[in-house]
Every structure is written in C-alpha cells, then in structure tokens.
Design a protein around this motif. Structure first.
Motif, PDB file in Angstrom:
ATOM      1  N   ASN A 179      42.914  44.869  53.387  1.00 28.53           N
ATOM      2  CA  ASN A 179      41.794  44.816  54.256  1.00 28.53           C
ATOM      3  C   ASN A 179      40.459  45.309  54.263  1.00 28.53           C
ATOM      4  N   GLN A 180      39.666  43.641  53.776  1.00 25.49           N
ATOM      5  CA  GLN A 180      38.606  43.362  52.938  1.00 25.49           C
ATOM      6  C   GLN A 180      36.937  43.960  54.278  1.00 25.49           C
ATOM      7  N   LYS A 181      37.602  44.579  55.281  1.00 27.96           N
ATOM      8  CA  LYS A 181      36.735  45.137  55.418  1.00 27.96           C
ATOM      9  C   LYS A 181      35.733  46.123  54.985  1.00 27.96           C
ATOM     10  N   GLU A 182      36.267  46.985  54.876  1.00 28.38           N
ATOM     11  CA  GLU A 182      36.054  47.858  53.614  1.00 28.38           C
ATOM     12  C   GLU A 182      35.819  47.351  51.987  1.00 28.38           C
ATOM     13  N   ALA A 183      34.400  47.874  52.696  1.00 28.51           N
ATOM     14  CA  ALA A 183      34.148  47.583  50.405  1.00 28.51           C
ATOM     15  C   ALA A 183      34.543  48.141  49.893  1.00 28.51           C
ATOM     16  N   GLU A 184      35.474  49.451  49.806  1.00 27.51           N
ATOM     17  CA  GLU A 184      36.114  50.016  48.471  1.00 27.51           C
ATOM     18  C   GLU A 184      36.841  49.312  48.664  1.00 27.51           C
ATOM     19  N   ASN A 185      38.387  48.640  49.257  1.00 30.06           N
ATOM     20  CA  ASN A 185      39.269  48.219  49.050  1.00 30.06           C
ATOM     21  C   ASN A 185      38.976  46.819  48.390  1.00 30.06           C
ATOM     22  N   ARG A 186      37.469  46.191  48.676  1.00 29.70           N
ATOM     23  CA  ARG A 186      37.442  44.948  48.272  1.00 29.70           C
ATOM     24  C   ARG A 186      37.264  45.686  46.818  1.00 29.70           C
ATOM     25  N   LYS A 187      36.800  45.892  46.821  1.00 31.18           N
ATOM     26  CA  LYS A 187      36.396  46.752  44.887  1.00 31.18           C
ATOM     27  C   LYS A 187      37.575  46.627  44.196  1.00 31.18           C
ATOM     28  N   ASN A 188      38.598  47.355  44.932  1.00 34.43           N
ATOM     29  CA  ASN A 188      39.836  47.341  43.888  1.00 34.43           C
ATOM     30  C   ASN A 188      40.369  46.631  43.932  1.00 34.43           C
ATOM     31  N   ALA A 189      40.742  45.489  44.198  1.00 31.20           N
ATOM     32  CA  ALA A 189      41.065  44.403  44.637  1.00 31.20           C
ATOM     33  C   ALA A 189      41.033  43.635  43.371  1.00 31.20           C
ATOM     34  N   ILE A 190      39.329  43.442  43.325  1.00 33.55           N
ATOM     35  CA  ILE A 190      38.600  42.524  42.176  1.00 33.55           C
ATOM     36  C   ILE A 190      38.705  43.145  41.391  1.00 33.55           C
ATOM     37  N   ALA A 191      38.736  44.580  41.039  1.00 29.82           N
ATOM     38  CA  ALA A 191      39.369  45.263  40.072  1.00 29.82           C
ATOM     39  C   ALA A 191      40.375  44.996  39.455  1.00 29.82           C
ATOM     40  N   VAL A 192      41.818  44.498  40.079  1.00 31.21           N
ATOM     41  CA  VAL A 192      42.300  44.228  40.080  1.00 31.21           C
ATOM     42  C   VAL A 192      42.753  43.008  39.121  1.00 31.21           C
ATOM     43  N   LEU A 193      42.149  42.082  39.871  1.00 28.72           N
ATOM     44  CA  LEU A 193      41.751  40.419  38.428  1.00 28.72           C
ATOM     45  C   LEU A 193      40.693  40.438  37.577  1.00 28.72           C
ATOM     46  N   GLU A 194      40.302  41.381  37.733  1.00 28.31           N
ATOM     47  CA  GLU A 194      39.323  41.525  36.288  1.00 28.31           C
ATOM     48  C   GLU A 194      39.810  41.880  35.238  1.00 28.31           C
ATOM     49  N   HIS A 195      41.062  42.872  35.871  1.00 26.17           N
ATOM     50  CA  HIS A 195      41.443  43.544  34.722  1.00 26.17           C
ATOM     51  C   HIS A 195      42.574  43.015  33.820  1.00 26.17           C
ATOM     52  N   LEU A 196      43.427  42.026  34.926  1.00 24.24           N
ATOM     53  CA  LEU A 196      43.976  40.830  34.348  1.00 24.24           C
ATOM     54  C   LEU A 196      43.566  39.799  33.120  1.00 24.24           C
ATOM     55  N   SER A 197      41.889  39.395  33.721  1.00 26.75           N
ATOM     56  CA  SER A 197      41.403  38.935  33.286  1.00 26.75           C
ATOM     57  C   SER A 197      41.053  38.881  31.870  1.00 26.75           C
ATOM     58  N   SER A 198      41.084  41.071  31.864  1.00 27.37           N
ATOM     59  CA  SER A 198      40.486  41.633  29.949  1.00 27.37           C
ATOM     60  C   SER A 198      41.788  41.307  29.278  1.00 27.37           C
ATOM     61  N   LEU A 199      42.880  40.932  30.019  1.00 31.63           N
ATOM     62  CA  LEU A 199      43.928  40.857  29.348  1.00 31.63           C
ATOM     63  C   LEU A 199      44.106  40.004  27.885  1.00 31.63           C
ATOM     64  N   GLU A 200      45.028  40.236  27.165  1.00 30.89           N
ATOM     65  CA  GLU A 200      44.993  38.969  25.648  1.00 30.89           C
ATOM     66  C   GLU A 200      45.564  38.186  26.247  1.00 30.89           C
ATOM     67  N   ASN A 201      46.941  38.654  26.092  1.00 34.31           N
ATOM     68  CA  ASN A 201      48.015  37.728  26.976  1.00 34.31           C
ATOM     69  C   ASN A 201      48.041  38.123  28.661  1.00 34.31           C
ATOM     70  N   ILE A 202      48.067  36.680  29.237  1.00 29.28           N
ATOM     71  CA  ILE A 202      48.305  36.523  30.715  1.00 29.28           C
ATOM     72  C   ILE A 202      49.806  36.063  31.090  1.00 29.28           C
ATOM     73  N   HIS A 203      50.667  37.006  31.568  1.00 31.75           N
ATOM     74  CA  HIS A 203      51.818  36.363  31.744  1.00 31.75           C
ATOM     75  C   HIS A 203      52.156  35.613  33.628  1.00 31.75           C
ATOM     76  N   LEU A 204      50.971  35.379  34.353  1.00 32.50           N
ATOM     77  CA  LEU A 204      50.793  35.201  35.919  1.00 32.50           C
ATOM     78  C   LEU A 204      51.518  33.929  35.885  1.00 32.50           C
ATOM     79  N   SER A 205      52.520  33.424  36.897  1.00 34.40           N
ATOM     80  CA  SER A 205      52.559  32.207  36.950  1.00 34.40           C
ATOM     81  C   SER A 205      52.653  32.691  38.321  1.00 34.40           C
ATOM     82  N   TYR A 206      52.932  33.006  39.326  1.00 37.51           N
ATOM     83  CA  TYR A 206      52.589  33.601  40.673  1.00 37.51           C
ATOM     84  C   TYR A 206      51.421  34.632  41.457  1.00 37.51           C
ATOM     85  N   LEU A 207      50.428  33.882  42.235  1.00 38.76           N
ATOM     86  CA  LEU A 207      49.433  34.833  42.767  1.00 38.76           C
ATOM     87  C   LEU A 207      49.435  34.484  44.303  1.00 38.76           C
ATOM     88  N   SER A 208      48.974  35.389  45.163  1.00 42.75           N
ATOM     89  CA  SER A 208      48.646  35.473  45.974  1.00 42.75           C
ATOM     90  C   SER A 208      47.942  37.029  46.441  1.00 42.75           C
TER      91      SER A 208
END
Length: 392
Positions: free
Chosen positions: A86-115
């Motif tokens: 629910n993007q209306k709340e800033a905390e939810n947006r912050k948590n979702a962004i944190a997931v994307l940022e953590h994946l970006s920090s990994l040495e090896n990413i195996h992501l094949s599907y993203l939605s």
C-alpha cells in the motif's frame, strides 16, 4: 501423559529433512520465518534454496517491515520476486525500496522474475521516483553479467510510477535475455517514445511478450519485431488512450509484416474512455490478429463491435465492453456470439434484455459452462460477478 507429549515433539523434531522441506514449502514467507525460531534443526532446513526461490512479500502495515529480515537472510536464493504494498504510507514504500536495495547489494543476483504491485492510492503528486531509482540500480547490478543476465520477466503494470525513456533504456542495456515486459501501468501520461521501444526491441531479441501503450509504438517498432534472428513474438498487448488524438496510425503493411514473421502472434487490443471515438475504427485493422478486445468507452460503441466481428471473427476469444445499453448494442453482441466461433469470454458492463442473454449463452455453450462471462438483465451494484473476469 508427559512422556507421550515429549515423544510427540521429539518425533516432529526428528522428521527427515526432505519431509520438513516439503511441509515448509506450503507456508507463507512470514510463517517460514517463525518456523525458523522453533529449533536449530528446523532453522537448518530453511537454508534449502528451493524454499526461497519464489518470494512474495506484502507491505501493508509498518509491522510488515519484519519481512525484510527474511530478505536479508535468504535474498541470495530468490529467483522470483513479487512485492505488494500500500504505497500511500511512507513506511510501506520504505520497506519495499529496502528489498530492492538489498538485492542490488548482493554479490550474485539470481533474479529471473520481478513484479511490483501498488495496492493503495498514490499520495498527492507522487510519481514513484524512489522506485525508479531503486529499480535502475538493481538493473545495473543485474546487467553486470551482460549476456548472462538472469532477468527474463519484468511486470511493472502494477507500479504507478512515471516511466520515461531513460528508465526503459536501463532495461534495454541490462536485460538482453528479457522475455516478458509489461509497462501498462495506468499513469495518465505516457512518456515512453517509439524510438526508445525500438531500441529495446533491437537489444532484447528474446522478447516474446510485450505490453505497452499504442503511443509508444511505430511502424519501425513492428518492423524491428519482425526481423529474422529473433525469438517469435507470442503476445502483444496494446492500449489506446487520449494520446491517440495526436498519434500516428500503424500501417496495415507493418502489421502484415509482423504477422508474417510471427504467425502465432496473439494481440490484446484495448481502448479506454479517453481515446477519441473516431480513432477506434481507424486503429483497428483487419491485419491485426486480435485475440482480446477491450472497449471501455462508456459511449455507444456498437458500430465498432460490428467492425471487430468483421475483422476478427476467426481470432477473437475475449471481448470486454463498457458502454450504454441500446437495441443496436444487443444486436451487435448477438452478431459476436453467432460469428466468433472461438469466443470464450464475454464481459458486458451494462444491462441487456434477458432474452438476448439467453440467446448469447445458447450460441456459446462452452462460455456458459465455464462461466467466463458477465451478462445481466438487472442493474446490480458493482462488482458484477455473474461470471468471473480473468485476472480480477
């Protein structure tokens, strides 16, 4: 009694790892994290990669931020990621962004599907800028392997952010193995140019499914999709809106060339209420292999339905109509039921006469049996659920 209870818990604690892993596979992400706190043996079983390859997380309340701990612990296993929030709340947006940022920090990413799917209302003047930045960084990280890039499926139709050429160029440059892309995100203004899409098509030669707005297409894009050496295009989803008032048509020659190169192509064609009415019949062409047609115009649309029958009677499988009731409309819908032999789903969001509905269902017994229809003779509050529209 105490010994029986102790024996019961010992039996559970000593279950073989394959059985525990199979049981854990039926649990949600949150439930798995709780299971990990039960005992050391169960925690070790959670290290099985197959449990985390498909990862669905939802951020609707601040407390859901605890899901991020699972991402930190098991993110290197994730192959299929779906984020709901629910993007209306800033905390939810912050948590979702944190997931994307953590994946970006990994040495090896195996992501094949993203939605990424927004489930709330956008805050005032919100354009999703931080999501675009986080996705760009993630795409750059994925693209470090170039031809070994793992991302194949990118569905951004639920992300209510402003896409532009720079963002799409990031996809083109970093996802050469992309097979599915959906950027129909319902933002009022489409800022993705045909030139940018042509660049995407030229670089992503494995693309098999593409959903975008008509204003982002051109004859050159269709010609690029028809070039030899590409994987066959299986599905093309196109939605037409207010921009078509100033847009150019795609020629019959370009559509014919695309179909010749991709004989199995199926097209989803949609028109919303902002599309100028006179443009609908101009954009529809007999060369387009339309499988699904959406006419959400809220105006009298029966001439266009009859045109669709003349053009697509051999390909049309699904028709969605939002319009005003009239005798002419009912006649055009009967025409659809009589001539479109492949019709599997019909959703009409206005009241029809019961006799007309009975006749349509008589002509389409398979549709009646599967209940893939919305047909009503009395006005009921929405949602209309006589049948069930796919994807809802």
């Amino acid at each position: 009694m105490a010994s029986l209870t102790q024996s019961f818990y010992e039996d559970w604690a000593n279950l073989p790892d394959p059985i525990l892993t199979q049981i854990f596979s039926y649990l949600s992400v949150v439930e798995r994290c709780r299971v990990g706190a039960t005992c050391k043996h169960w925690q070790q079983c959670l290290e099985t990669p197959q449990l985390w390859r498909s990862f669905n997380c939802g951020f609707y309340l601040p407390a859901h931020g605890k899901l991020f701990r699972c991402v930190e612990q098991y993110g290197h296993f994730i192959s299929r990621l779906t984020i709901f929030l629910n993007q209306k709340e800033a905390e939810n947006r912050k948590n979702a962004i944190a997931v994307l940022e953590h994946l970006s920090s990994l040495e090896n990413i195996h992501l094949s599907y993203l939605s990424i799917v927004f489930k709330g209302e956008n805050p005032l003047f919100y354009g999703g800028h931080e999501f675009i930045l986080a996705l760009q960084n993630l795409l750059i990280k994925i693209g470090e392997k170039k031809e070994k890039s793992t991302l194949k499926h990118l569905n951004l139709s639920g992300l209510l952010a402003n896409f532009n050429d720079d963002f799409i160029d990031r996809i083109s440059a970093n996802c050469p193995n992309l097979e599915y892309l959906n950027i129909l995100n319902k933002i009022l203004v489409c800022s993705v140019s045909p030139y940018c899409i042509m660049n995407l098509v030229l670089k992503c030669k494995k693309l098999q499914v593409l959903h975008l707005y008509h204003t982002s297409l051109s004859d050159d894009v269709l010609k690029a999709l028809a070039e030899p050496g590409r994987k066959p295009l299986q599905r093309l989803g196109v939605v037409c809106r207010r921009h078509e008032k100033y847009g150019d048509d795609l020629t019959s020659e370009a559509w014919s060339g695309l179909l010749h190169a991709n004989p199995g192509l199926k097209v989803e064609l949609g028109f919303d209420h902002t599309c100028p009415l006179h443009r609908i019949s101009e954009i529809m062409k007999p060369e387009i292999p339309v499988q699904e047609l959406h006419l959400a115009t809220f105006t009298r649309i029966y001439p266009e339905i009859n045109t669709a029958v003349a053009y697509y009677e051999h390909t049309l499988e699904k028709l969605v109509v939002q319009t005003r009731p009239s005798r002419e409309l009912q006649e055009s819908l009967l025409n659809v039921a009589q001539r479109c032999k492949k019709l599997k789903a019909l959703y009409v969001y206005c009241v029809l006469e019961k006799e007309v509905i009975d006749r349509i269902l008589e002509l389409c017994p398979l549709m009646r049996e599967t209940r893939n229809y919305i047909l009503k003779w009395t006005m009921d509050p929405e949602p209309w659920t006589v049948g069930k529209e796919e994807g809802d």
